[in-house]
Each structure stands twice: as structure tokens, then as C-alpha cells.
Design an enzyme around this catalytic site. Sequence first.
Site, short mmCIF file in Angstrom:
data_model
loop_
_atom_site.label_atom_id
_atom_site.label_comp_id
_atom_site.label_asym_id
_atom_site.label_seq_id
_atom_site.Cartn_x
_atom_site.Cartn_y
_atom_site.Cartn_z
N CYS A 46 44.15 -32.76 -30.56
CA CYS A 46 46.21 -32.65 -30.03
C CYS A 46 46.73 -31.31 -30.12
O CYS A 46 46.88 -30.80 -31.67
CB CYS A 46 46.58 -33.78 -30.97
SG CYS A 46 47.87 -34.29 -30.56
N CYS A 52 50.58 -32.20 -32.22
CA CYS A 52 50.11 -32.50 -33.29
C CYS A 52 50.01 -31.06 -33.75
O CYS A 52 50.67 -30.74 -35.03
CB CYS A 52 49.18 -33.56 -33.65
SG CYS A 52 48.94 -34.58 -32.45
N ASP A 53 49.01 -30.58 -33.70
CA ASP A 53 48.82 -28.98 -34.26
C ASP A 53 48.66 -27.40 -33.92
O ASP A 53 49.04 -26.88 -34.64
CB ASP A 53 47.38 -28.54 -35.00
CG ASP A 53 46.63 -30.48 -35.14
OD1 ASP A 53 47.63 -30.99 -36.28
OD2 ASP A 53 45.76 -30.73 -35.02
C1 LIG Z 1 43.15 -34.86 -35.75
C2 LIG Z 1 44.16 -35.83 -35.54
C3 LIG Z 1 45.37 -35.08 -35.47
C4 LIG Z 1 46.57 -35.95 -35.33
N1 LIG Z 1 47.95 -35.35 -35.73
C5 LIG Z 1 48.79 -36.33 -35.23
C6 LIG Z 1 50.22 -35.61 -35.84
O1 LIG Z 1 49.78 -34.92 -36.25
N2 LIG Z 1 51.42 -36.61 -35.51
C7 LIG Z 1 50.89 -37.47 -34.55
O2 LIG Z 1 52.87 -38.41 -34.25
N3 LIG Z 1 50.24 -37.15 -34.11
C8 LIG Z 1 48.82 -37.29 -34.62
N4 LIG Z 1 47.54 -38.11 -34.12
C9 LIG Z 1 47.32 -39.10 -32.93
C10 LIG Z 1 47.50 -40.20 -33.69
O3 LIG Z 1 47.01 -40.02 -34.56
C11 LIG Z 1 47.60 -40.91 -32.65
O4 LIG Z 1 48.20 -41.42 -30.91
C12 LIG Z 1 47.72 -42.30 -33.56
O5 LIG Z 1 47.15 -42.73 -34.61
C13 LIG Z 1 47.72 -43.71 -32.57
O6 LIG Z 1 48.26 -44.51 -32.83
P1 LIG Z 1 47.03 -45.79 -33.52
O7 LIG Z 1 47.42 -47.51 -33.91
O8 LIG Z 1 47.39 -46.30 -31.30
O9 LIG Z 1 45.86 -45.82 -33.03
P2 LIG Z 1 45.21 -45.53 -33.65
O10 LIG Z 1 45.41 -43.99 -34.94
O11 LIG Z 1 43.22 -44.54 -32.88
O12 LIG Z 1 44.11 -46.77 -34.37
C14 LIG Z 1 43.35 -47.83 -33.96
C15 LIG Z 1 42.71 -48.59 -34.66
O13 LIG Z 1 41.60 -50.12 -33.92
C16 LIG Z 1 40.49 -49.56 -35.22
N5 LIG Z 1 39.65 -50.53 -34.14
C17 LIG Z 1 39.48 -49.94 -32.91
N6 LIG Z 1 38.24 -50.86 -32.25
C18 LIG Z 1 38.60 -51.29 -33.36
C19 LIG Z 1 37.76 -53.07 -33.22
N7 LIG Z 1 36.79 -52.95 -31.98
N8 LIG Z 1 38.40 -53.66 -34.51
C20 LIG Z 1 38.43 -53.75 -34.66
N9 LIG Z 1 39.72 -52.51 -35.25
C21 LIG Z 1 39.40 -51.59 -34.21
C22 LIG Z 1 40.06 -48.91 -35.71
O14 LIG Z 1 39.56 -49.06 -37.03
C23 LIG Z 1 42.08 -47.90 -36.02
O15 LIG Z 1 42.04 -48.66 -37.31
C24 LIG Z 1 46.53 -36.54 -34.44
C25 LIG Z 1 45.48 -37.09 -33.60
C26 LIG Z 1 43.67 -36.88 -34.32
C27 LIG Z 1 42.20 -36.91 -34.06
#
Ligand SMILES: Cc1cc2nc3c(=O)[nH]c(=O)nc-3n(C[C@H](O)[C@H](O)[C@H](O)COP(=O)(O)OP(=O)(O)OC[C@H]3O[C@@H](n4cnc5c(N)ncnc54)[C@H](O)[C@@H]3O)c2cc1C
Length: 330
Positions: free
Chosen positions: A153, A156-157
Amino acid sequence: MFEKLNLSENQQKNDKNADIEKIKCLIIGSGPAGYTAAIYAARANLNPVMYEGLQPGGQLTTTTEVENFPGYPNGITGPELMEDLKKQASRFGTDIRWGLATAADLSSRPFKVTIDGSKVVEAEALIIATGATAQYLGLEDEKKYAGSGVSACATCDGFFYRKKDIAVVGGGDTAAEEAIYLAGLCNKVYMIVRRDELRASKVMQERVKSTPNIEVLWKHQTKGLFGDGVVEGAELYKNKGEANEEIVKIKIDGFFLAIGHKPNSDIFKEYLDLDEVGYIKTIPGTSKTKIPGVFACGDVQDSHYRQAITAAGSGCMAAMDTERFLSENA
Ligand SMILES: Cc1cc2nc3c(=O)[nH]c(=O)nc-3n(C[C@H](O)[C@H](O)[C@H](O)COP(=O)(O)OP(=O)(O)OC[C@H]3O[C@@H](n4cnc5c(N)ncnc54)[C@H](O)[C@@H]3O)c2cc1C
């Protein structure tokens, strides 16, 4: 299995029925989108039940410093931020459970979601917050240096690599966009491109070409990374598989993957509209999918921003859309 236990078909049905739970609002996923939806839904008396999935807390639990989530002037670690969101969602009564949604039947209301292949939850409204998974090359070194020079990302980084030399892997629009973004922060940006052309659109290709501190390494593929605890360089194949194949080294501090994301939408694809990559399509400006009562938020429906704050914002929208839907369709 049923044969072994000698159960009749009726007994199977009865057993399954015994494990059906009826609820008002089901949230699948425990990232920033899921937890924010839970906070709003719980405060609106929707008694939300959340299944966390295999990655409780979502993608941010795999990173260290998060410096761009509003409200934390000194930054916060990803796991701490997610723990805070969990506490806030619990405080208002969200029923947070360990479990993976393994199947879904959205053909009629209540929607039926199977958890861990056995239990069925029947929900009057469903919020899908299952996120997306960044694609990696599959190298051992990506795991070895995760959070120590390897990132998926740039937004992010990138800030951590100001004035440093970094590499971006990929040749599509996202890779071009991230390389251009990083070129504004870093001293030098290598683009590691497998082919002798970019897949990115013409406009993006032109922008890459006209950015002086981007160097495209055509027909290069990553062999591995090296460095003492943190990334200090990469070993690359040049012209892999050809007579003139050679191995070259570049000195870099950061290695950014930009080869795509996989939205976790497989179990819903029979019922919902997805784009060509698998992102769930929502009605613009809302969290509504094409099925009334089914809402999607966060990275599973956002191919563009993919940030914790935008995921959280869309989680809020999903809970508010759910509340309105349930009050109109009691
Ligand atoms: C290494 C890294 C660093 C990052 N740093 C930043 C940062 O500094 N700032 C920033 O704003 N963003 C950052 N991001 C991006 C950010 O993490 C994502 O945009 C954000 O987490 C998305 O949130 P979300 O809730 O949509 O999904 P996610 O965080 O992807 O969460 C998805 C959830 O769904 C669950 N899930 C999936 N499939 C199923 C299923 N079938 N049944 C039940 N549960 C399920 C998973 O277990 C998880 O809990 C980073 C991403 C990464 C990978």
C-alpha cells in the site's frame, strides 16, 4: 459423514434446523468497515451480530504504524487501533463472534448465511464487510520482510520512505499510479515490469515516462530480497528464460507490491453484481447492493481508495442504510 452416522435425510434436516438462529442484522467481517457498521448498528438498536472471519481486526492487524487515521496525532499501531474499534463496538452491545461465513443464500429474506459450514444464521439485513486481500508474488522474502520494507500500500506506507530508493512491482494502472505517487516522495522509483510494455492505460504510461525519477526495469522479475533485518535490496531476473538471462541487483529500502487485490466476495457472487475483478457493485453514493436489505462496505466494494478511513466511513453508511431499510421493511 451422514451415512456413517446412519442419519436419515429428515434427521439431517431437523439437525440443521436445530442450528438455525434468527437475527435482525448480520455483519460479516471485522475490519474498520465491519466495526464501524457495528458501532452505528448497535447504537441504533439493531442488535448486530458480527462474525470476525479468519483475520479478526482485518488487514490493519498486519501492519505496525498507522499514521493517517484521524484522531491519533501520534499515530497508532494497526492492532491497537483495531482493538479500540472492537471495544467501541462491544460497548454498545455488538455480539462479536469467532466464525467464517462459508456460504450464503440471498435468494429471499431472511438471508441465510452458513457459518463454518454448519450453523445457519437467518438475518433480516446483511452487511458485507469482508475486505480484500492484497496479492503478493509468493516469495518467502515477502513474509520475511513484511513490515520491514515490504508493503502492498503506497498511500499507507510511502511516507516512511521519503527521499529513499524504492521499487514498485507491476505494470498495470495501479502500479503506474503508485509509482507516480511514490516518485513524489522518494528519491528514486524502480518499476519492476515482467513484460516489455506496461499494461497501464496510455495516459498513465505517458505520466510514468515523463516522471524523471521513475526508471522502468523492463522484462525483470523478482528473485528475492536481501538485507539485515530490513530490505536493503532486491535480486532480479532480467530476461528470465531467455538465452541472455542474467541476475541483477538493485539497492532499495522499500519493495511495494502493486499487482492487484482479491476482494473476498466469492460466496456472494451468485447473487450480487461484481465487477471483473470481483468487487461488489453498490449503487453509487450508497452501500446498497442490487438486493434490498444486503449492503456492502469497505474494501470489498472499493477498488479505488482502499483506506481504513474510507472503509470506516462506508461502514457507517451501511449501518445507516440498514437502519432505514429495516424501519421501512419491518
Ligand atoms: C500492510 C497494510 C498496511 C496498511 N496500512 C494502512 C494505513 O496505514 N492506513 C490506512 O488507512 N489503510 C491502511 N491499509 C489499508 C486498510 O487496512 C484497508 O483499507 C482496510 O483494512 C479495509 O477495511 P475493511 O474493513 O474493508 O476490510 P479488512 O480490513 O480487509 O477486513 C476484512 C474482514 O473480513 C473478514 N472476512 C473476510 N472473509 C470473511 C468471511 N467469509 N466470513 C467472515 N469474515 C470474513 C476478515 O477476517 C476481516 O476481519 C493497509 C493495508 C495493509 C495490507
